[in-house]
Write an enzyme that holds these catalytic residues in place. Structure first.
Site, mmCIF file in Angstrom:
data_model
loop_
_atom_site.group_PDB
_atom_site.id
_atom_site.type_symbol
_atom_site.label_atom_id
_atom_site.label_comp_id
_atom_site.label_asym_id
_atom_site.label_seq_id
_atom_site.Cartn_x
_atom_site.Cartn_y
_atom_site.Cartn_z
ATOM 1 N N SER A 1 1.479 11.738 -2.769
ATOM 2 C CA SER A 1 1.252 10.679 -3.704
ATOM 3 C C SER A 1 0.042 11.050 -4.608
ATOM 4 O O SER A 1 -1.097 11.146 -3.857
ATOM 5 C CB SER A 1 1.275 9.394 -3.106
ATOM 6 O OG SER A 1 1.156 8.369 -4.132
ATOM 7 N N PRO A 2 -0.030 10.678 -5.722
ATOM 8 C CA PRO A 2 -1.390 10.659 -6.558
ATOM 9 C C PRO A 2 -2.119 9.332 -6.140
ATOM 10 O O PRO A 2 -3.157 9.122 -6.678
ATOM 11 C CB PRO A 2 -0.979 10.687 -7.865
ATOM 12 C CG PRO A 2 0.395 11.353 -8.023
ATOM 13 C CD PRO A 2 1.224 10.800 -6.682
ATOM 14 N N CYS B 1 5.380 -1.597 -5.473
ATOM 15 C CA CYS B 1 5.115 -0.112 -5.263
ATOM 16 C C CYS B 1 4.737 0.044 -3.745
ATOM 17 O O CYS B 1 3.913 -0.755 -3.155
ATOM 18 C CB CYS B 1 3.930 0.193 -6.162
ATOM 19 S SG CYS B 1 3.318 2.137 -5.838
ATOM 20 N N GLY B 2 4.943 1.332 -3.178
ATOM 21 C CA GLY B 2 4.905 1.584 -1.728
ATOM 22 C C GLY B 2 3.490 1.746 -1.277
ATOM 23 O O GLY B 2 3.076 1.682 -0.532
#
Length: 543
Positions: free
Chosen positions: A378-379, A218-219
């Protein structure tokens, strides 16, 4: 946007009439009017029709943004067709148009919610087929939204209402999807094959990242490993060939770089001449100067500035980049991608800071002036804390008194009504507009909003329903809100296609049709009791 001419009611009607004449009495039971209705209610026959149509929309929107950055676009990530459908119905209800509103398909949510293995982390462990399957599912639901709304309009037309203009100018719920192919799920041939499936399902824009496919992270997590530019360019080419083979000439490629947070690479590219891409990539590798006496058997060595150096290699065989080289690597990644077929960029950042994003994009624009971003709102970011800290730092720089605030604890509720927090909330509100104007952000998306809203709403409903409120928790918190806000699925039978199916049964079976929409259908309880001025029967709630 109007339907294409070939999908208009008039042209469909004439086509069916000619077919009835051709096939004679055997087609007597087929109503040209009913068939024309069904044809116009299903404008898009294939996923490729959708991909071509939506690609042209994105290209038009990109040109509009280049002319005026206030013309940015937005999307929300959806993990199910129903979620996407309700989003676009709500968009049309609230804004009367779907213009500049897209959908995002998140690989994170496919992994977490759609894999047959069960919930998985965002590491490309889910089935490849889950991605095109979700694209197809989303467009099935959006096409059904078209059919349901048009069917309602035709019913009203046949009941005497003047809604012909609404039918003629009907705007489809079908909008572009930016679809996440992760790092390509294998080598460039694997990327090409999966891209074809995604495009055939309807994707007009494919987002691909420069991580190692079999070590993808994930980034917003640690442990990211990037690939040399040549490897990434091969995958950009694979996606472009897939678009061209399938006739989607305007297909959009979003090239994502994870270099800002990635400190490792899996392999060292081969430099063929000084200053080439491989050489630039190798220059970022951390290395220590050595002599031959320092070198062990099977060590890997490089010549740099006339000196012998040994790349820093971890026990797992990965090579380490120089500390502080991340921004330079991001800029080179972006320029290289745009010069090799990418249309849009995606830069993963550690915080949502317009100034930091702009710093990188402006460097890219020195080489590619029309460079623009797809940006992940992003969250994974703590937006409240990040922006309160940004405001705090700005107040310090401006010499304002910040003695009432603890920078490390600005999430505390005690600060919610403070001047600092009001300024922070305003910066959050204007973030997308500011990012579009100052940092080259063409498209703003939230990757995982519907993941979080589902969890939040279930938390709230569960607390009340299983507690003292009982059924009131559902009625007050859900159904009453649906009715009063005109949420489409309050009449869930209609939303699932029951009214549409009743009409189809009538087309097929005439008076013999067994229909669900009679007087004993409990959905009638949601009818609006206000009499229509143009109809003698009760009008349904406007949804």
């Amino acid at each position: 946007m109007k339907n294409l001419a070939q999908a208009s009611y008039g042209s469909a009607l004439e086509t069916v009439k000619m077919l009835k004449e051709k096939y004679g009495n055997t087609w007597n039971a087929v109503s040209a009017h009913n068939a024309a209705r069904m044809i116009t209610q299903n404008r898009f026959k294939t996923g490729l029709d959708i991909a071509k149509y939506t690609a042209s929309i994105m290209r038009k929107d990109m040109a509009a943004y280049d002319a005026d950055p206030s013309n940015y676009t937005q999307s929300l990530g959806c993990w199910h067709g129903f979620v996407a459908q309700q989003k676009m119905i709500a968009v049309k209800k609230h804004y009367k148009t779907t213009d500049k509103k897209y959908l995002y398909l998140s690989g994170w949510m496919v992994a977490a919610l759609r894999s047959e293995f069960g919930p998985l982390p965002d590491q490309s462990m889910h089935e490849k087929t889950a991605v095109p399957a979700l694209i197809e599912e989303i467009y099935d639901f959006l096409r059904q939204a078209d059919a349901i709304e048009l069917n309602d309009l035709y019913r009203r037309l046949e009941a005497g209402e003047d809604v012909q203009a609404e039918i003629d100018n009907f705007e489809t719920h079908v909008v572009p999807i930016i679809a996440d192919i992760d790092a390509g799920f294998g080598n460039e041939e694997a990327t090409y094959l999966l891209a074809k499936k995604m495009i055939q399902a309807g994707a007009c824009a494919i987002q691909i990242e420069n991580q190692v496919s079999d070590a993808k992270q994930c980034g917003h997590q640690d442990g990211k490993v990037t690939v040399p530019h040549e490897d990434f360019i091969a995958k950009l080419n694979a996606v472009r060939y897939a678009f061209l083979e399938l006739g989607v000439e305007d297909g959009v490629i979003v090239a994502r770089t994870d270099s800002e947070g990635a400190g490792l690479t899996q392999k060292l590219p081969v430099s063929k001449e000084p200053g080439d891409l491989a050489s630039k990539y190798l220059d970022f590798i951390e290395a220590e100067e050595v002599t031959l006496a320092d070198v062990a058997d099977n060590d890997v060595l490089l010549k740099r500035d006339g000196k012998l150096v040994r790349p820093v290699r971890l026990p797992n065989g990965l090579y380490k980049f120089k500390d502080g080289s991340n921004i330079d690597r991001v800029v080179l990644d972006c320029i290289t991608s745009l010069q090799n077929g990418a249309d849009l960029l995606w830069i993963e950042t550690p915080t949502p800071h317009v100034g930091q994003i702009a710093h990188m994009v402006n460097r890219v624009r020195e080489v590619v002036p029309n460079a623009k971003l797809v940006y992940n709102n992003s969250p994974s970011f703590n937006w409240t804390l990040n922006f309160r800290q940004q405001v705090y730092d700005a107040m310090v720089t401006a010499g304002e008194d910040v003695s009432a605030y603890d920078r490390n604890n600005l999430m505390e509720v005690v600060y919610d009504a403070s001047e600092l927090s009001k300024r922070a909330d305003e910066k959050i509100r204007s973030f997308q507009m500011d990012g579009a104007k100052e940092a080259g952000i063409f498209h703003h998306l939230i990757t995982l909003p519907t993941y979080h809203t589902t969890a939040l709403h279930m938390n709230d409903l569960t607390e009340g329903y299983f507690g003292e409120e009982g059924m009131l928790a559902y009625v007050k918190g859900v159904q009453r809100q649906e009715i009063r806000k005109g949420v489409a699925c309050v009449k869930h039978q209609r939303m699932a296609g029951s009214d549409l199916g009743d009409d189809h049964k009538t087309f097929f079976s005439g008076d013999n049709a067994l229909k669900a929409g009679g007087s004993k259908n409990t959905s009638n309880q949601f009818e609006n009791k206000k009499k229509s001025t143009t109809r003698s029967e009760e009008e349904p709630v406007a949804v």
